[in-house]
Every structure is written in structure tokens, then in C-alpha cells.
Design an enzyme around this catalytic site. Structure first.
Site, PDB file in Angstrom:
ATOM      1  N   SER A  69       0.850  -1.189   0.000  1.00  0.00           N
ATOM      2  CA  SER A  69       0.000   0.000   0.000  1.00  0.00           C
ATOM      3  C   SER A  69       0.886   1.239   0.000  1.00  0.00           C
ATOM      4  CB  SER A  69      -0.916  -0.010   1.219  1.00  0.00           C
ATOM      5  OG  SER A  69      -1.813  -1.104   1.171  1.00  0.00           O
ATOM      6  N   GLY A  70       0.283   2.377  -0.336  1.00  0.00           N
ATOM      7  CA  GLY A  70       1.043   3.613  -0.408  1.00  0.00           C
ATOM      8  C   GLY A  70       1.275   4.086  -1.829  1.00  0.00           C
ATOM      9  N   HIS A  71       0.847   3.254  -2.816  1.00  0.00           N
ATOM     10  CA  HIS A  71       1.015   3.618  -4.228  1.00  0.00           C
ATOM     11  C   HIS A  71      -0.332   3.908  -4.894  1.00  0.00           C
ATOM     12  CE1 HIS A  71       5.098   2.352  -3.673  1.00  0.00           C
ATOM     13  NE2 HIS A  71       4.766   1.088  -3.477  1.00  0.00           N
ATOM     14  N   LYS A  78       5.199  -6.472 -10.077  1.00  0.00           N
ATOM     15  CA  LYS A  78       6.270  -5.481 -10.179  1.00  0.00           C
ATOM     16  C   LYS A  78       7.575  -6.094  -9.667  1.00  0.00           C
ATOM     17  CE  LYS A  78       4.516  -2.206  -7.618  1.00  0.00           C
ATOM     18  NZ  LYS A  78       3.487  -3.089  -7.024  1.00  0.00           N
ATOM     19  N   HIS A 102       9.536   3.740  -3.744  1.00  0.00           N
ATOM     20  CA  HIS A 102       9.634   3.605  -2.291  1.00  0.00           C
ATOM     21  C   HIS A 102      10.627   4.609  -1.714  1.00  0.00           C
ATOM     22  CE1 HIS A 102       8.614  -0.437  -3.909  1.00  0.00           C
ATOM     23  NE2 HIS A 102       7.686  -0.358  -2.983  1.00  0.00           N
TER      24      HIS A 102
END
Length: 330
Positions: free
Chosen positions: A54-56, A104, A218
């Protein structure tokens, strides 16, 4: 750092509860962390499963729906989902036509999707995999062996998803996904560091007045740091990096992507500069998408992704899509 959260430990499930409340055309299992297109599996259709830390957002859950993913597996922030999530997703979307895993190129994602593919095949699900590794900035990074997977993930999910929606068999859907990855290149630039909820502050140090060329999603180091540059100068560097590596001889799909904290006012200005540089390099642009699609939490910056598109890929790009983050033709 001020963040719109309750506590760091519940950021992902809290977000999934909100996602479920808003997008009622999707089935969101908050506890098991799987997002599935409602009505799946679809008779005769290949299922597409992707996922990552998560975070994208909106990657990947925001791309679940008609013409793209059938399911997505969100991990903790910047952390791969676990194999059980992927196996559960594969079982939920398999109609008997098989499942494509879109992965990915980050070490945790690769290992866990490989393990999940073996487990799913043990349960009778036919699985194919495609590895996305489009980032030209560096060969190896803190998270990868080889090139990182970034903006081309959107192109792979959209184009392979359109083929699956048309009823193409698994080998054809996988071939399209591999083709898209092979003809896509990305390069990112950070103007500020991202901040994770667990850390409560920047994940790396980027001094005032400097930027990071070739940053990863990241916050991994890129090629070099320089003094702050103009939008046009950044476009020169980013476009040169992707064009020199791919050397396209046909029109391209173009993604001008925000890293999470860059407003559209700036992104559209940057898109104008990217178009200028591509035109100067005699690269024709067939379609352009501008916005925050493959993000890095609250990082300021942008990335440029190009995908050389033949007539078939252009047709698949224009095919109807209906997801929380991408929608046209429906």
C-alpha cells in the site's frame, strides 16, 4: 508530521473500509485484504491479479474493474502482500480460463507471487506471470535485482485487461502483457521525500534546493542528486533517459504521473514540457494520461512512462474501462 489517520497500525484496513464503502461494485475483504470485481469469476475470461505494498494508490486496488484487473492484493505500506492473499484472489477470479499474475519487480513481490502461483496451481488454477521492470534509472536497487517495476504497470494492467475482457485465452493475454513490458520505459524524479505512517516523518533526507533524479517509488536512491531544476530541464532529463533506452520507432502511449503530492497544475505544465521534448526527439505521442496513478504516499515529484504502441495496443488502450481510478468508453 500531520497525517489524516487514526493510528499507524490500522492505516491499511481503515483505507480498505473506506474503499469498500465508496466502491460498492467491488467486493472488499478487509480482514483478508483482497479486492475483487463483483460478479467474478466471469465465464470464459482470464482473471487478472496484481498487488503490492500500500502507499502507491490508486495502484492496484483502484484499477480493479471492467477492462483491467479482476482482483488486487494490498500489502502493508511499502510491503508485499503475502501468498495467501494472492491464492485467495486467484481462486476468486478463476473461471477455468486461467489467471495472470502481474508482478512489479521488487524482491518481496516476486518471491511471494512465485510461491502463490505454485500453491494456486496445486489447487487446479492455471497461472501465468508477467514481471514488470520498466524503470531505466538504475539496474539494481535496495528492493530489486534488476530494474524496478513502476509506471508501466498501469499500461500492462490496462492493455492485458482489455484483452481478457474480450475473451482472449491465457497465452494471448500473457503475451500482450509481456509485449507491453518490453516496449515500456519509465523515469522518476523526487522533489521531496515520502513519509510513511509508521515512521511519522520523511523516509530519506533530501536537502532543500535539491532533487533526486531516477528515484524509486519507495524512495530508493536514483542516479544522482542535483540542484533544483525547472520543469523543462527535468523533462529533458527524464525524456532523454526513456527515449535513449527504448529508441521508439512508432507512436507511444505517454503517462505523466504524479508521485502523490504534486498538484495537477504542475503536472499539466510538466506534461507540456514532456511533449515538447518528445517532439524534438521526433517521437509521436498517440495518447497521454496525466495524473496521480502510481504514487509514493506524499512524495512531491513526477515520473514519465512511454510505451511504444502498435495498432493492436492502441485499440486495447481505447477499449472500455471502468475502475475507481480509470474510466472511459463505458
Amino acid at each position: 508530521m500531520k497525517m489524516l489517520i487514526n493510528v499507524p497500525e490500522t492505516v491499511v484496513p481503515d483505507a480498505l473500509r473506506g474503499f469498500a464503502a465508496v466502491h460498492t461494485d467491488l467486493t472488499v475483504d478487509v480482514e483478508r485484504r483482497v479486492i475483487v470485481r463483483r460478479g467474478a469469476p466471469y465465464d470464459g475470461q482470464v482473471g487478472l491479479v496484481s498487488g503490492g505494498g500500500s502507499g502507491h494508490e490508486p495502484l492496484h486496488g483502484g484499477f480493479v474493474g471492467r477492462g483491467m484487473l479482476t482482483a488486487a492484493c494490498p500489502g502493508e505500506v511499502f510491503t508485499s502482500p503475502v501468498p495467501d492473499q494472492m491464492v485467495r484472489a486467484a481462486a476468486a477470479v478463476d473461471s477455468g480460463a486461467g489467471v495472470l499474475f502481474i508482478v512489479k519487480n521488487y524482491t518481496g513481490d516476486v518471491l511471494n507471487f512465485d510461491m502463490a502461483a505454485e500453491l494456486a496451481e496445486d489447487e487446479g488454477v492455471q497461472v501465468a506471470k508477467v514481471l514488470v521492470n520498466d524503470d531505466v534509472a538504475v539496474t539494481d536497487s535496495l528492493y530489486t535485482a534488476g530494474r524496478r517495476g513502476t509506471g508501466a504497470t498501469l499500461f500492462v494492467e490496462k492493455l492485458a485487461g482489455a484483452a481478457a475482457d474480450e475473451g482472449a485465452p491465457l497465452d494471448r493475454v500473457a503475451a500482450i502483457a509481456h509485449q507491453v513490458n518490453e516496449v515500456s520505459r519509465s523515469f522518476g524524479v523526487a522533489l521531496s521525500a515520502c513519509s510513511t505512517p509508521s515512521k511519522g516523518g520523511p523516509t530519506f533526507d533530501l536537502p532543500e534546493g535539491e532533487l533526486e533524479l531516477g528515484v524509486g517509488i519507495h524512495g530508493e536512491p536514483g542516479r544522482e542528486r542535483r540542484a533544483m531544476m525547472t520543469s523543462g530541464e527535468i523533462a529533458d532529463v527524464a525524456v532523454d533517459a526513456v527515449v535513449e533506452d527504448l529508441r521508439p520507432d512508432a507512436p507511444v502511449l505517454l503517462l505523466v504521473n504524479g508521485m502523490g503530492a504534486t498538484p495537477l497544475l504542475e503536472l499539466y505544465g510538466f506534461a507540456a514540457e514532456v511533449h515538447r521534448v518528445l517532439a524534438a526527439r521526433k517521437v509521436a505521442v498517440a495518447r497521454t494520461l496525466v495524473g496521480n496513478y502510481v504514487t509514493s504516499l506524499d512524495m512531491a515529484g513526477a515520473s514519465v512512462t512511454i510505451c511504444q504502441a502498435d495498432e493492436e495496443l492502441l485499440r486495447l488502450w481505447d477499449a472500455p474501462v471502468s475502475t475507481p481510478a480509470l474510466r472511459w468508453g463505458c
